[in-house]
Write a protein that holds these residues in place. Structure first.
Motif, short mmCIF file in Angstrom:
data_model
loop_
_atom_site.label_atom_id
_atom_site.label_comp_id
_atom_site.label_asym_id
_atom_site.label_seq_id
_atom_site.Cartn_x
_atom_site.Cartn_y
_atom_site.Cartn_z
N VAL A 14 0.85 -1.19 0.00
CA VAL A 14 0.00 0.00 0.00
C VAL A 14 0.89 1.24 0.00
CG1 VAL A 14 -1.86 1.23 1.20
CG2 VAL A 14 -1.71 -1.28 1.36
N GLY A 15 0.51 2.24 -0.80
CA GLY A 15 1.30 3.46 -0.80
C GLY A 15 0.79 4.47 -1.79
N ASP A 16 1.48 5.58 -1.85
CA ASP A 16 1.14 6.68 -2.75
C ASP A 16 2.27 6.82 -3.75
OD1 ASP A 16 0.48 9.02 -4.01
OD2 ASP A 16 0.02 10.13 -2.18
N ALA A 17 2.02 6.40 -4.99
CA ALA A 17 3.07 6.40 -6.01
C ALA A 17 3.49 7.80 -6.43
CB ALA A 17 2.59 5.63 -7.24
N ASP A 18 2.72 8.82 -6.07
CA ASP A 18 3.05 10.19 -6.46
C ASP A 18 3.96 10.88 -5.46
OD1 ASP A 18 1.51 10.24 -8.87
OD2 ASP A 18 -0.29 10.33 -7.64
N GLN A 19 4.25 10.23 -4.35
CA GLN A 19 5.17 10.81 -3.37
C GLN A 19 6.61 10.68 -3.87
OE1 GLN A 19 4.90 9.76 0.74
NE2 GLN A 19 2.67 9.67 0.72
N LEU A 20 7.52 11.30 -3.12
CA LEU A 20 8.94 11.15 -3.42
C LEU A 20 9.34 9.68 -3.40
CD1 LEU A 20 10.33 13.98 -1.14
CD2 LEU A 20 10.47 13.96 -3.63
N ASN B 224 -1.31 17.10 -8.46
CA ASN B 224 -0.95 15.92 -9.26
C ASN B 224 -1.47 16.00 -10.68
OD1 ASN B 224 0.77 14.27 -7.89
ND2 ASN B 224 -0.81 13.10 -6.85
N LYS B 225 -2.49 16.81 -10.90
CA LYS B 225 -3.04 16.98 -12.26
C LYS B 225 -2.37 18.15 -12.98
CE LYS B 225 -7.38 17.35 -11.01
NZ LYS B 225 -8.85 17.50 -11.09
N ASN B 226 -1.27 18.67 -12.40
CA ASN B 226 -0.54 19.80 -12.97
C ASN B 226 -1.39 21.07 -12.98
OD1 ASN B 226 1.67 21.11 -14.12
ND2 ASN B 226 0.98 20.69 -16.21
N SER B 227 -2.28 21.16 -12.01
CA SER B 227 -3.18 22.31 -11.92
C SER B 227 -2.76 23.24 -10.79
CB SER B 227 -4.62 21.83 -11.68
OG SER B 227 -5.46 22.93 -11.35
N THR B 228 -2.76 24.53 -11.06
CA THR B 228 -2.47 25.52 -10.03
C THR B 228 -3.77 26.16 -9.52
OG1 THR B 228 -2.16 27.20 -11.74
CG2 THR B 228 -0.19 26.05 -10.95
N ASN B 229 -4.88 25.57 -9.87
CA ASN B 229 -6.19 26.07 -9.43
C ASN B 229 -6.46 25.58 -8.01
OD1 ASN B 229 -8.72 27.28 -9.51
ND2 ASN B 229 -9.69 25.46 -10.42
N LEU C 69 12.74 22.15 -6.44
CA LEU C 69 11.30 22.34 -6.63
C LEU C 69 10.75 21.44 -7.72
CD1 LEU C 69 10.90 26.20 -6.21
CD2 LEU C 69 10.52 24.40 -4.54
N ARG C 70 10.05 20.40 -7.28
CA ARG C 70 9.39 19.46 -8.19
C ARG C 70 8.03 19.11 -7.62
NH1 ARG C 70 14.80 17.96 -8.70
NH2 ARG C 70 15.51 17.78 -10.86
N ARG C 71 7.19 18.63 -8.50
CA ARG C 71 5.82 18.34 -8.11
C ARG C 71 5.75 17.33 -6.97
NH1 ARG C 71 2.41 16.26 -12.91
NH2 ARG C 71 3.01 18.31 -13.68
N ASN C 72 6.52 16.24 -7.07
CA ASN C 72 6.40 15.21 -6.03
C ASN C 72 6.95 15.69 -4.69
OD1 ASN C 72 9.11 15.13 -6.73
ND2 ASN C 72 9.20 12.92 -7.08
N LEU C 73 7.87 16.68 -4.70
CA LEU C 73 8.39 17.22 -3.45
C LEU C 73 7.30 18.01 -2.71
CD1 LEU C 73 11.29 17.62 -1.92
CD2 LEU C 73 10.95 19.97 -2.66
N LYS D 122 6.74 21.41 -12.66
CA LYS D 122 7.99 20.69 -12.95
C LYS D 122 7.85 19.25 -12.50
CE LYS D 122 13.00 21.21 -12.44
NZ LYS D 122 14.08 21.94 -11.75
N ASN D 123 7.68 18.36 -13.46
CA ASN D 123 7.49 16.95 -13.13
C ASN D 123 8.59 16.08 -13.71
OD1 ASN D 123 5.99 14.95 -11.80
ND2 ASN D 123 5.01 14.31 -13.70
N ASP D 124 9.72 16.71 -14.07
CA ASP D 124 10.83 15.94 -14.64
C ASP D 124 11.64 15.30 -13.52
OD1 ASP D 124 11.67 18.39 -13.73
OD2 ASP D 124 13.31 18.55 -15.18
N THR D 125 10.98 14.42 -12.78
CA THR D 125 11.68 13.75 -11.68
C THR D 125 12.89 13.00 -12.23
OG1 THR D 125 10.17 11.89 -11.95
CG2 THR D 125 9.64 13.48 -10.24
N ASP D 126 13.96 13.09 -11.49
CA ASP D 126 15.20 12.45 -11.94
C ASP D 126 14.97 10.97 -12.21
OD1 ASP D 126 16.55 14.81 -11.64
OD2 ASP D 126 17.15 14.39 -9.57
N LYS D 127 15.30 10.55 -13.43
CA LYS D 127 15.15 9.13 -13.78
C LYS D 127 16.21 8.33 -13.05
CE LYS D 127 14.88 5.88 -17.59
NZ LYS D 127 15.65 4.88 -16.86
N ARG D 128 15.78 7.26 -12.43
CA ARG D 128 16.71 6.42 -11.69
C ARG D 128 17.07 5.19 -12.51
NH1 ARG D 128 15.31 6.57 -5.24
NH2 ARG D 128 15.57 8.81 -5.00
#
Length: 739
Positions: free
Chosen positions: A454-460, A503-508, A675-679, A706-712
């Motif tokens: 169980v978890g949140d895949a959108d977290q860091l 998570n939807k890239n919305s600033t609303n 500064l990234r979305r998942n942070l 900014k959702n270009d999370t570093d590819k691992r």
């Protein structure tokens, strides 16, 4: 010049750095260096590492005079102890406490028996001490070991001190090489890379000082392994060949005017016989051998679980019973998550805050207990905070940390513990699990055990190497239920609503009492606002319910380190007569809020506690008593404090798996690297009741977009797929496997 110890001004026990007052009769000492506080002899200040602090010996000092804000001081580069030649002097030296097992009475007896040759006897014929009353074989061994270790450690520590190597680390070297230590340091320094905690750059500085050849094979090997270790810090499980060669080449030639190690030498080293046990080359990928084993073995275990199908029982009736009993009405997607868990040996539930992951888990546990009476269930999570929250939210009292459940003693420390004797294992906050911990878990799971992640895949992703949770989701061989409906909207929780907008890239975003943005333009202004806010929130809600989460640990006034220093002075200032516990430059006081930064015994990395006493142990040594949650109380001596830091503020990465009523987050354009979305998503989802962002709206929007999370670099998903297809083909043949 010849000097003698008088008193200590400052001492850092961890690094061995001293600021001392010495006396001398040497007339060449500069007048501006001489203290005016003394009328007898010449008193002056000396600074250096591991300087003698006993006036029972004279000390021959070599160094240079340096100007500081405290005046002219002697910076000691080398010293030699001048041992006393009189009986009185020898008695004073032997009873100074430097040699264990010899007190004033024994020292006097030794000198009375052996005269001014006492030290020669101790060095060359120590067995003669057995002639004396009260010195047994056991006591003699203590004396000899202490004398030899004292002499050896002084030489080793003095040699290593300019490189910032602490006494504790110097002892690790001595324990590894014994009498060969100085020979290793002068002639084979890169063997230090084999000791945990010694990085290439530190060892390379030592090697250069003793004129080690820059193209020494051990140096090249050390640089290759260091580059791979640095890659794991960035989250990679492997590096591609060209990338590794490039990193290693830059490291080996740094600081030289011309190339000292070429590309061919690095390639040859990577292919050499000596490197075979240490690295694994898989096509264009190069792994540390242990990391390769983690990834391959884990993929094999998971593929085995995914192929097996449990005996399917209809749970429809039981599902309805559980909903009625718990007064819960599940959505269709939530019901699907429950059913999937019972029709698969391994399954995943993922979703953001407010989507009902905990609700689904409650129902699953209730149904499981009724269908499989007597079966053993393990609830676990990566951190102590997450496991305790799991117990609170599900009503199951015995949730454990993964380390505790598996008998692990610390990070990356293998255990001899056997398999996990459970029929159903649930792991919460699985996004925090790295490649090593995942490997340790799946190698212990029994063949027919059911596993729910169980978890949140959108977290860091995890702090350690790998991107395990996303890789398991993306491999498409494990059933995944994604919960994406926010059920807390009816409760007007702007935190959950805004998390999903982000998570939807919305600033609303929705702003209000539970989600605020306090505007400011710079780091200093943000720090001032945060300090004021923190004090207000603590007064209203209690210090344990308020947490500052910063992107950086040490970068400006709004970093967690900067805020901790400032808030410590505000919340818990020094009090006249109150005890303090000093560790280097850090000061701890009664009532301080602190955090454990590494797994240790029953205390997990990230656990928060409060200092409840500053006392002394049975031997009179100062000790801190820290109380963590669940009434866990632990004693800390100064040597244990490298795992403790103040916790009024912490990094967002450290906050994973925790929840607080109120979270305060600095967010500035100057933090752009982080500064990234998942942070920002991870930070705001730590709050249960209130989020206060302090900074710039443009920085917030920058993070959201900014959702270009570093590819691992990891091939876990690919390896799971490969193992799965191979096993399916072996079981059913190519034609059926293709179907």
């Amino acid at each position: 010049m010849l000097g003698k110890y008088e008193r200590t001004i400052f001492e850092d026990a961890e690094s061995g750095y001293n600021v001392l007052v010495y006396s001398s009769t040497d007339k060449s000492i500069p007048k501006e260096a001489i203290s005016k506080c003394f009328s007898d002899n010449i008193h002056f200040t000396v600074v250096g590492y591991y300087l003698p602090k006993t006036n029972s010996v004279g000390v021959e000092l070599t160094g240079k005079w340096v100007q500081s804000k405290f005046g002219l001081q002697l910076l000691v580069e080398k010293f030699t102890e001048v041992l006393p030649k009189t009986k009185e002097g020898l008695i004073g030296y032997l009873s100074s406490g430097l040699i264990k097992g010899i007190g004033p009475k024994t020292a006097k007896e030794i000198v009375n028996r052996f005269g001014t040759n006492a030290l020669d006897v101790l060095d060359k014929e120590p067995e003669k001490l057995l002639q004396m009353n009260g010195i047994t074989e056991g006591k003699l061994k203590v004396i000899i070991d202490s004398h030899q270790a004292n002499a050896a450690m002084k030489e080793i520590a003095t040699f290593l001190s300019p490189y910032g190597i602490s006494v504790k680390k110097a002892m690790k070297i001595h324990n590894q090489f014994g009498a060969e230590t100085m020979n290793v340091l002068y002639n084979r320094p890169f063997e230090l890379c084999n000791i945990s905690g010694f990085g290439f750059k530190t060892v390379d500085a030592i090697a250069r000082s003793v004129n080690c050849a820059p193209d020494d094979l051990l140096r090249i090997q050390g640089a290759v392994l260091y580059s791979l270790d640095e890659a794991t810090v960035k989250g990679h499980v492997f590096l591609k060949t060209n990338e590794l060669i490039k990193e290693t080449y830059a490291l080996l030639n740094e600081g030289f005017h011309s190339e000292v190690v070429g590309l061919t030498a690095i390639k040859d080293c990577m292919q050499s016989y000596d490197m075979r046990p240490k690295i694994t080359i898989d096509g264009e990928m190069i792994y540390k051998s242990k990391a390769y084993q983690w990834e391959c073995d884990t993929a094999e275990h998971i593929a085995d679980m995914a192929i097996r199908r449990p005996e399917i029982k209809s749970i429809s009736t039981e599902l309805e019973k559980s909903q009625k009993k718990l007064d819960i009405t599940l959505s269709d997607m939530q019901k699907e998550a429950v059913k999937t868990c019972f029709t698969s040996n391994i399954s995943i539930i993922t979703g953001g805050p407010g989507t009902g992951k905990t609700t689904v888990l409650k129902v699953i546990l209730d149904v499981y207990e009724r269908i499989y009476k007597g079966n053993k269930i393990l609830l676990t999570a990566p951190t102590g905070r997450a496991s305790r929250r799991m117990s609170e939210s599900t009503g199951f009292p015995d949730a454990q940390t993964l380390h505790s459940a598996m008998g692990l003693k610390g990070d990356e420390v293998p255990s001899d513990e056997g398999i996990l004797l459970y029929d159903f294992i649930v792991v919460d906050e699985f996004s925090m699990v790295d490649m090593w911990l995942c490997h340790e878990l799946f190698k212990r799971i029994m063949k027919n055990t059911k596993v729910l992640l169980v978890g949140d895949a959108d977290q860091l992703p995890s702090v350690g190497p790998g991107n395990v949770f996303r890789e398991l989701i993306n491999c498409s061989r494990i059933p995944v239920t994604k919960l994406d409906v926010v059920f807390r909207q009816a409760e007007t929780s702007r935190i959950a609503i805004n998390a999903h907008e982000i998570n939807k890239n919305s600033t609303n975003l929705l702003y209000g009492p539970d989600f605020e943005l306090k505007h400011c333009d710079n780091d200093a202004e943000a720090s001032d606002i945060i300090k004021t806010l923190y004090m207000q929130e603590v007064e209203e809600n209690g210090i344990e319910n308020v947490q500052i989460l910063a992107p950086f640990r040490v970068r400006g006034e709004s970093s967690s380190g900067g805020l901790n220093t400032a808030l410590h002075k505000l919340i818990n200032p020094p009090q006249p007569g109150a005890a303090e516990f000093k560790v280097g430059k850090r000061v701890f006081r009664f009532g301080d809020k602190v955090m454990q930064t590494k797994n240790k015994g029953d205390i997990s990395n990230g656990d928060i506690g409060f200092i409840m006493a500053i006392a002394k142990d049975d031997d009179g040594v100062p000790v801190l008593k820290i109380q963590f949650s669940d009434e866990r109380v632990v004693l800390y001596h100064s040597e244990d404090m490298d795992t403790i830091e103040h916790a009024y503020a912490m990094t967002i990465h450290k906050s994973q798996g925790s929840e607080y009523d109120t979270v305060i987050i600095p967010i500035l354009s100057s933090f752009y690297i982080m500064l990234r979305r998942n942070l920002i998503y991870t930070a705001i989802t730590r709050a249960k009741k209130k989020v206060v962002l302090v900074g710039e709206q443009k920085a917030l929007f920058m993070a959201i977009h900014k959702n270009d999370t570093d590819k691992r670099n990891t091939l876990l998903a690919q390896r799971i797929i490969g193992n799965y297809e191979r096993k399916i083909t072996a079981l059913y043949g190519k034609q059926k496997a293709a179907l």
